[in-house]
Motif scaffolding. Structure first.
Motif, PDB file in Angstrom:
ATOM      1  N   ILE A  65       0.802  -1.219   0.000  1.00 46.92           N
ATOM      2  CA  ILE A  65       0.000   0.000   0.000  1.00 46.92           C
ATOM      3  C   ILE A  65       0.840   1.276   0.000  1.00 46.92           C
ATOM      4  CG2 ILE A  65      -2.066  -1.016   1.045  1.00 46.92           C
ATOM      5  CD1 ILE A  65      -0.037   1.020   3.260  1.00 46.92           C
ATOM      6  N   THR A  66       2.169   1.159   0.009  1.00 47.60           N
ATOM      7  CA  THR A  66       2.987   2.356   0.193  1.00 47.60           C
ATOM      8  C   THR A  66       3.198   3.165  -1.080  1.00 47.60           C
ATOM      9  OG1 THR A  66       4.902   0.946  -0.028  1.00 47.60           O
ATOM     10  CG2 THR A  66       4.290   1.588   2.190  1.00 47.60           C
ATOM     11  N   TYR A  67       2.326   3.004  -2.096  1.00 45.98           N
ATOM     12  CA  TYR A  67       2.517   3.843  -3.276  1.00 45.98           C
ATOM     13  C   TYR A  67       1.897   5.234  -3.080  1.00 45.98           C
ATOM     14  CZ  TYR A  67      -2.196   2.176  -4.282  1.00 45.98           C
ATOM     15  OH  TYR A  67      -3.524   1.875  -4.180  1.00 45.98           O
ATOM     16  N   LYS A  68       1.213   5.439  -1.928  1.00 48.24           N
ATOM     17  CA  LYS A  68       0.598   6.744  -1.679  1.00 48.24           C
ATOM     18  C   LYS A  68       0.743   7.064  -0.204  1.00 48.24           C
ATOM     19  CE  LYS A  68      -3.320   8.353  -4.403  1.00 48.24           C
ATOM     20  NZ  LYS A  68      -3.081   9.715  -4.125  1.00 48.24           N
ATOM     21  N   VAL A  69       1.065   8.326   0.137  1.00 44.65           N
ATOM     22  CA  VAL A  69       1.275   8.679   1.536  1.00 44.65           C
ATOM     23  C   VAL A  69      -0.010   8.510   2.334  1.00 44.65           C
ATOM     24  CG1 VAL A  69       1.940  10.513   3.118  1.00 44.65           C
ATOM     25  CG2 VAL A  69       3.155  10.236   0.984  1.00 44.65           C
ATOM     26  N   GLU A  70      -1.157   8.851   1.719  1.00 43.04           N
ATOM     27  CA  GLU A  70      -2.392   8.759   2.505  1.00 43.04           C
ATOM     28  C   GLU A  70      -2.750   7.308   2.803  1.00 43.04           C
ATOM     29  OE1 GLU A  70      -5.071  11.056  -0.060  1.00 43.04           O
ATOM     30  OE2 GLU A  70      -6.146   9.212  -0.451  1.00 43.04           O
ATOM     31  N   ASN A  71      -2.381   6.376   1.921  1.00 43.87           N
ATOM     32  CA  ASN A  71      -2.562   4.951   2.253  1.00 43.87           C
ATOM     33  C   ASN A  71      -1.765   4.592   3.494  1.00 43.87           C
ATOM     34  OD1 ASN A  71      -3.930   4.782  -0.081  1.00 43.87           O
ATOM     35  ND2 ASN A  71      -2.574   3.340  -1.094  1.00 43.87           N
ATOM     36  N   ALA A  72      -0.502   5.090   3.534  1.00 43.97           N
ATOM     37  CA  ALA A  72       0.365   4.756   4.664  1.00 43.97           C
ATOM     38  C   ALA A  72      -0.227   5.291   5.961  1.00 43.97           C
ATOM     39  CB  ALA A  72       1.760   5.330   4.438  1.00 43.97           C
ATOM     40  N   LEU A  73      -0.764   6.514   5.909  1.00 44.59           N
ATOM     41  CA  LEU A  73      -1.377   7.084   7.113  1.00 44.59           C
ATOM     42  C   LEU A  73      -2.594   6.269   7.544  1.00 44.59           C
ATOM     43  CD1 LEU A  73      -1.224  10.895   6.240  1.00 44.59           C
ATOM     44  CD2 LEU A  73       0.067   9.711   8.012  1.00 44.59           C
ATOM     45  N   GLY A  74      -3.441   5.892   6.581  1.00 39.43           N
ATOM     46  CA  GLY A  74      -4.630   5.116   6.909  1.00 39.43           C
ATOM     47  C   GLY A  74      -4.281   3.769   7.493  1.00 39.43           C
ATOM     48  N   MET A  75      -3.324   3.103   6.847  1.00 40.13           N
ATOM     49  CA  MET A  75      -2.900   1.785   7.312  1.00 40.13           C
ATOM     50  C   MET A  75      -2.299   1.886   8.712  1.00 40.13           C
ATOM     51  SD  MET A  75      -2.964  -1.157   6.205  1.00 40.13           S
ATOM     52  CE  MET A  75      -2.384  -2.741   6.521  1.00 40.13           C
TER      53      MET A  75
END
Lengths: 213, 194
Positions: A33-43
């Protein structure tokens, strides 16, 4: 002395026993999921909630759970909190949930959470367990953010977080930014380089300590 | 879906949307047991059995019980229990009926419960609204793709282990970078179909 050990329970997750860099657990979501910063925050937030709550519950019930069936019980506790996260995310951040729904439900089998339940929460009191969970989850989230920053900036030339905060680095279309970095192979290579970097830093630190002695 | 469609689905699942290199599922056992060729193959075959059976069972449970009763929010909890129970049953069955296979797969079977490729495939099958035949073909091919990649990777790693690698890169870091290069090769299969 006592306060110091409480603090240590929290800080060890950030670097010394970081779940990704040192114990290398939970690599699947890290890569996926780390292709987007907001994914990383959500995860990171989802893992923080599940890890804190499951560590708390497991440390509270640790004396009444029979030893032979502790793993299935831990998994049911964890799966309950993951289901809660799924429902909350589906209601409040539907497009983020749609993008990573598979990996949110896969938190159930994330080795970090079962690993902390088995190695820490089933042996310590609830306060220590919560501190341990907070440290581990923050350590996990920090590494996710570092990887996703590298991938999103190099891959798209910009950062967008929930549409509000958008920074564009690639104003004159330079070939330096390539969407290779948001593709799956780059995830493996960047994580490999980061792990090598952290190993090198630790080795240098150990060498310096030996010298100063 | 026609017979040709099923073949495309299988080809897609084995090579293009490979479970490890493209979907990032099952990375932990992939890095964990690929050090030795023998254990990689053992793990691969155990995964084929468990992924195929658990996807079919959770597909059946979803359409027979969860959906009619409107309890789809329970799916994660149900699937993980299905997988854990199934692994236990397969283990007992093999121990009784085919002891030689049990000894070969023995230690890898319990590990599969926490292999996210299993839960991931069960979820994908529902999310993509497959019918029974498609579920069978898809989950079997996904597992074959897992065996295929983990076997290739274990042979690569045994070569790498003999090389002269900088200290910081030894072990997992160099393995991840190798996996990245392997993923680039597999990504090119995508251009064969479209």
């Amino acid at each position: 002395m006592k306060d110091n050990s409480k603090l240590l329970n929290f800080t060890k997750g950030l670097w010394k026993e970081n779940p990704i860099l040192v114990t290398m657990l939970g690599l699947c979501p890290t890569l996926a999921i780390t292709y987007k910063v907001e994914n990383a925050l959500g995860m990171g937030l989802a893992v923080l909630f599940v890890l804190v709550m499951s560590n708390l519950i497991i440390s509270l019930i640790r004396h009444i759970v029979p030893d032979e069936i502790r793993i299935p019980i831990f998994i049911v506790v964890i799966a309950t909190f993951v289901s809660i996260v799924e429902m909350v995310m589906e209601a409040f951040v539907p497009d983020l949930f749609e993008r990573m729904s598979l990996f949110i439900s896969l938190i159930v089998v994330n080795c970090i959470i079962l690993g902390r339940a088995e190695a820490f929460a089933s042996k310590h009191n609830w306060l220590d367990s919560i501190l341990d969970a907070l440290g581990m989850a923050l350590g996990f989230t920090l590494v996710l953010i570092v990887i996703s920053l590298i991938r999103e900036v190099l891959g798209t030339g910009s950062i967008t977080i929930w549409g509000n905060l958008a920074i564009n680095f690639n104003k004159n279309n330079s070939p330096f930014f390539s969407n290779f970095f948001v593709s799956p192979p780059a995830a493996f290579i960047i994580l490999g380089l980061i792990l090598a970097g952290s190993k090198a830093i630790n080795a240098a630190k150990a060498a310096r300590e030996v010298k100063s002695k | 879906m026609t017979f040709g469609g099923l073949i495309v689905l299988a080809f897609n699942a084995i090579l293009i949307q490979n479970v490890i290199l493209n979907q990032f599922l099952g990375t932990c056992p992939f890095l964990g047991v690929s050090g030795k060729r023998q254990s990689a193959v053992g793990m691969g075959f155990a995964v084929i059995v468990v992924i195929t059976l658990s996807s079919l069972v959770s597909w059946g449970l979803y359409y027979a019980i969860l959906k009619p009763l409107g309890m789809t929010y329970m799916s994660t909890l149900v699937y993980i229990l299905v997988i854990a129970a199934l692994v236990q049953i397969i283990e007992m069955f093999l121990k009784k009926v085919i002891p030689s296979l049990y000894r070969a797969l023995g230690i890898y079977l319990p590990l599969i419960t926490t292999n996210c490729a299993v839960l991931g495939t069960a979820k994908t099958v529902i999310a993509r609204k497959f019918n029974f035949l498609e579920t069978l073909v898809y989950s079997f091919s996904i597992a074959v793709g897992f065996l295929f990649v983990i076997y290739i990777f274990s042979t690569l790693r045994s070569k790498i282990a003999r090389g002269d690698i900088p200290k910081a890169f030894q072990g997992i870091p160099i393995a991840l970078i190798t996996a990245g290069i392997l993923a680039m090769i597999f990504a090119k299969f995508g251009q064969l179909i479209i």
